[in-house]
Write a protein that holds these residues in place. Structure first.
Motif, short mmCIF file in Angstrom:
data_model
loop_
_atom_site.label_atom_id
_atom_site.label_comp_id
_atom_site.label_asym_id
_atom_site.label_seq_id
_atom_site.Cartn_x
_atom_site.Cartn_y
_atom_site.Cartn_z
N VAL A 288 4.13 -24.25 -26.68
CA VAL A 288 4.66 -24.46 -25.51
C VAL A 288 3.94 -24.55 -24.39
O VAL A 288 3.04 -23.93 -24.23
N ASP A 289 3.95 -25.86 -23.68
CA ASP A 289 3.15 -26.14 -22.52
C ASP A 289 3.77 -25.68 -21.24
O ASP A 289 4.61 -26.36 -20.76
N MET A 290 3.50 -24.28 -20.69
CA MET A 290 4.02 -23.72 -19.66
C MET A 290 3.78 -24.38 -18.67
O MET A 290 4.65 -24.34 -17.50
N GLY A 291 2.63 -25.29 -18.42
CA GLY A 291 2.25 -26.00 -17.08
C GLY A 291 3.56 -27.09 -16.91
O GLY A 291 3.53 -27.77 -15.61
N SER A 292 4.17 -27.53 -17.93
CA SER A 292 4.93 -28.87 -17.77
C SER A 292 6.39 -28.63 -17.89
O SER A 292 7.23 -29.32 -17.73
N ILE A 293 6.87 -27.16 -17.89
CA ILE A 293 8.33 -26.95 -17.90
C ILE A 293 8.42 -26.42 -16.38
O ILE A 293 7.98 -25.66 -15.84
N ALA A 294 9.68 -27.26 -15.88
CA ALA A 294 10.11 -27.08 -14.77
C ALA A 294 10.90 -25.71 -14.57
O ALA A 294 11.60 -25.25 -15.51
N GLU A 295 10.78 -24.88 -13.39
CA GLU A 295 11.49 -23.68 -13.23
C GLU A 295 12.82 -23.70 -13.41
O GLU A 295 13.48 -22.68 -14.22
N SER A 296 13.72 -24.81 -13.22
CA SER A 296 14.95 -24.85 -13.47
C SER A 296 15.48 -25.16 -15.11
O SER A 296 16.58 -24.65 -15.52
N LEU A 297 14.48 -25.41 -15.53
CA LEU A 297 14.54 -25.73 -17.26
C LEU A 297 14.03 -24.50 -17.95
O LEU A 297 13.90 -24.61 -19.26
N PHE A 298 13.40 -23.70 -17.27
CA PHE A 298 12.60 -22.66 -18.19
C PHE A 298 13.39 -21.73 -18.92
O PHE A 298 12.92 -21.49 -20.26
N GLU A 299 14.70 -21.23 -18.57
CA GLU A 299 15.27 -20.43 -19.44
C GLU A 299 16.10 -21.29 -20.72
O GLU A 299 15.97 -20.91 -21.84
N SER A 300 16.64 -22.47 -20.47
CA SER A 300 16.92 -23.33 -21.48
C SER A 300 15.88 -23.60 -22.47
O SER A 300 16.00 -23.55 -23.84
N GLU A 301 14.61 -23.99 -21.99
CA GLU A 301 13.49 -24.25 -22.82
C GLU A 301 13.31 -23.23 -23.82
O GLU A 301 13.02 -23.31 -25.24
N LEU A 302 12.85 -21.90 -23.21
CA LEU A 302 12.45 -21.01 -23.99
C LEU A 302 13.57 -20.08 -24.73
O LEU A 302 13.23 -19.63 -25.94
N PHE A 303 14.70 -19.82 -24.00
CA PHE A 303 15.65 -19.03 -24.73
C PHE A 303 16.85 -19.70 -25.46
O PHE A 303 17.57 -19.11 -26.23
N GLY A 304 17.04 -21.13 -25.12
CA GLY A 304 18.11 -21.81 -25.45
C GLY A 304 19.10 -21.76 -24.90
O GLY A 304 19.27 -20.98 -23.69
N HIS A 305 20.27 -22.50 -25.21
CA HIS A 305 21.51 -22.61 -24.51
C HIS A 305 22.82 -22.95 -25.18
O HIS A 305 22.61 -23.24 -26.33
N LYS A 306 23.94 -22.35 -24.65
CA LYS A 306 25.41 -22.67 -25.54
C LYS A 306 25.63 -23.92 -24.96
O LYS A 306 25.66 -24.19 -23.78
N LYS A 307 26.60 -24.51 -25.69
CA LYS A 307 27.04 -25.89 -25.28
C LYS A 307 28.28 -25.49 -24.16
O LYS A 307 28.76 -24.46 -24.14
N GLY A 308 28.03 -26.24 -23.06
CA GLY A 308 28.87 -26.11 -21.89
C GLY A 308 28.40 -25.02 -20.75
O GLY A 308 29.12 -24.81 -19.86
N ALA A 309 27.12 -24.34 -21.20
CA ALA A 309 26.49 -23.70 -20.21
C ALA A 309 26.10 -24.12 -18.78
O ALA A 309 26.07 -23.50 -17.77
N PHE A 310 25.63 -25.55 -18.85
CA PHE A 310 25.38 -26.20 -17.41
C PHE A 310 25.77 -27.65 -17.96
O PHE A 310 25.97 -27.97 -18.95
N THR A 311 25.64 -28.56 -16.85
CA THR A 311 26.26 -29.84 -16.89
C THR A 311 25.87 -30.63 -18.27
O THR A 311 26.51 -31.40 -18.71
N ASP A 312 24.62 -30.77 -18.40
CA ASP A 312 24.06 -31.47 -19.25
C ASP A 312 23.90 -30.80 -20.68
O ASP A 312 23.13 -31.29 -21.80
N ALA A 313 24.58 -29.56 -20.82
CA ALA A 313 24.35 -28.97 -22.19
C ALA A 313 25.54 -29.07 -23.14
O ALA A 313 26.64 -28.58 -23.24
N HIS A 314 25.39 -30.47 -23.80
CA HIS A 314 26.34 -31.13 -24.69
C HIS A 314 26.63 -30.54 -26.22
O HIS A 314 27.55 -30.67 -26.78
#
Length: 454
Positions: free
Chosen positions: A209-235
């Motif tokens: 994981v290149d930590m320097g290239s991850i925007a703070e707003s996407l940090f949790e999704s990139e590292l921890f993952g997400h469930k469908k519908g967690a946010f607008t683009d979580a299809h």
């Protein structure tokens, strides 16, 4: 089912004829055997997805032992095949025994045609799923073996580099967290891969994981993952990088680029070894080996309040400091010859060599971009070479390019690239000093270094 091959084994020819008429229109190929004696040789000569197997073949014997015997023989030879047992006796215990022995399903004579078709169709799908899983497992195994193959890029025999390799070999055998430090281009990711290759987790993947290239707003999704519908683009559900590294190695590059809130979230997972996907309530346990890398002075950042001290303690059980190329000049000739062979083969320039004059010029340069800069210099020289020997004049360094800045007439981007390169050279690769000199943030500087491949 239409793409499947089906084998039916029953000593009753009426049963064989009935099943042939019923199932042939739905499958690719169907073959009937009136005796199990040729069953195994048939499975060796042809691929079958499903076997319908009678449980009794000898007159007067209805205990199902013959069927169980041939079931075990089939599965020992073809563990991915689906076997459906057929019997005229509705013995529940016999059915349970067959399923426990590995049968996919159990059908009673006389059968209902629709139920028989549905049962065989399900068995075909199961066989196909098993086949796909086996193919994925094989691909994963081959990929891991390829990734974890001998690391030929760890070139060098200087005392400084030998000390690094000796420490890597000792540390790799443990599960200790490792922090790899050093200037840009010194080979931190290569060393991380070597630690994983030599570790007890080498049969699993190393997730980078290149930590320097991850925007703070996407940090949790990139590292921890997400469930469908967690946010607008979580299809759809998405597994995070940390979960993907479970039972393997997680490599966090440029960890010094994390903001304080991101550091707190990461620390919580590293301490407890559990995570929760964004938008989910359930927790996921993770078992991983952590390797981090940075070109920053994390202790100085701690003193300045820009890096959590508890996170620093968590990630650097063992610290490996990689020497800059200017401190391992003895390795330059070996590295140069390695890259020449690599790029001469890539660009079809066989028998290309480097002269003593060329080696002398390479050793006389101080390499602010370290091994990565040497690699790029060699590649450029190989591409532009018109002879079989690379001389000193074939290598043009940043100092040579910057001397012409005053009469520069290129684009703004080209000028920016040269100015950043000159600042990196002046500050000997210290990116904090470079960002201060240029008046830009470290994140902006890091992005531009990536953009211009500096």
């Amino acid at each position: 089912m239409k793409k499947s091959n089906i084998l039916i084994v029953d000593d009753n020819k009426s049963v064989l004829s009935a099943l042939d008429l019923l199932l042939s229109p739905y499958c690719k190929n169907l073959k009937c055997l009136s005796s199990p004696k040729t069953l195994l040789s048939e499975l060796q000569s042809e691929h079958y997805d499903v076997v319908l197997l009678d449980m009794n073949f000898k007159a007067g014997i209805n205990n199902g032992n013959e069927g169980i015997f041939w079931l075990n023989e089939i599965l020992s030879q073809n563990p991915g095949i689906s076997v459906i047992m057929i019997t005229a006796y509705g013995d529940v215990e016999l059915a349970v025994k067959a399923v426990r022995s590995g049968a996919t399903d159990f059908v009673l004579k006389p059968w209902e045609n629709e139920k028989m078709i549905a049962t065989v169709d399900t068995a075909c799908k199961l066989s196909q799923s098993k086949k796909e899983v086996r193919n994925l497992q094989l691909k994963e195994k081959q990929l891991i073996e390829e990734i974890n193959g001998h690391n030929k890029d760890l070139i060098g025999s200087s005392p400084a580099w030998e000390r690094v390799l000796n420490l890597v070999e000792k540390v790799a055998k443990t599960n200790a967290n490792v922090l790899i430090t050093g200037e840009n281009g010194t080979g931190k990711e290569l060393v991380a891969k070597e630690i994983h290759r030599l570790s007890i987790r080498s049969k699993r993947v190393m997730v980078s994981v290149d930590m320097g290239s991850i925007a703070e707003s996407l940090f949790e999704s990139e590292l921890f993952g997400h469930k469908k519908g967690a946010f607008t683009d979580a299809h759809s559900d998405r597994m995070g990088k940390i979960e993907a590294a479970n039972r393997g190695t997680l490599f966090l590059d440029e960890i010094g680029n994390l903001t304080m809130p991101m550091q707190a979230k990461l620390l919580s997972v590293l301490q407890n070894r559990i995570l929760t996907r964004v938008g989910d309530n359930s927790i996921q346990e993770v078992d991983l080996r952590l390797v981090c890398a940075t070109n920053s002075n994390l202790q100085q950042m701690v003193n300045e309040g820009r890096f959590r001290e508890d996170l620093l303690y968590r990630i650097n059980t063992i610290q490996i400091e990689l020497p800059p190329l200017r401190e391992r000049v003895e390795d330059i000739e070996e590295l140069a010859n390695f890259f020449i062979l690599k790029y001469a083969d890539k660009y079809n320039k066989n028998q290309l060599k480097i002269s003593a004059n060329g080696i002398s010029k390479l050793k006389g340069y101080h390499w602010p971009g370290n091994v990565r800069e040497l690699q790029h210099a060699i590649e450029k020289a190989v591409i532009l070479s018109e002879n079989h020997v690379l001389n000193g004049s074939d290598f043009i360094f940043k100092t040579d390019e910057i001397s012409g800045v005053n009469r520069f007439d290129g684009t703004l981007e080209e000028m920016e690239r040269k100015l950043i390169g000159a600042a990196i050279e002046k500050q000997a690769g210290n990116l904090s000093a470079v960002s201060n000199q240029l008046g830009i943030s470290r994140q902006t500087l890091y992005n531009k270094i990536k953009k211009y491949d500096l």
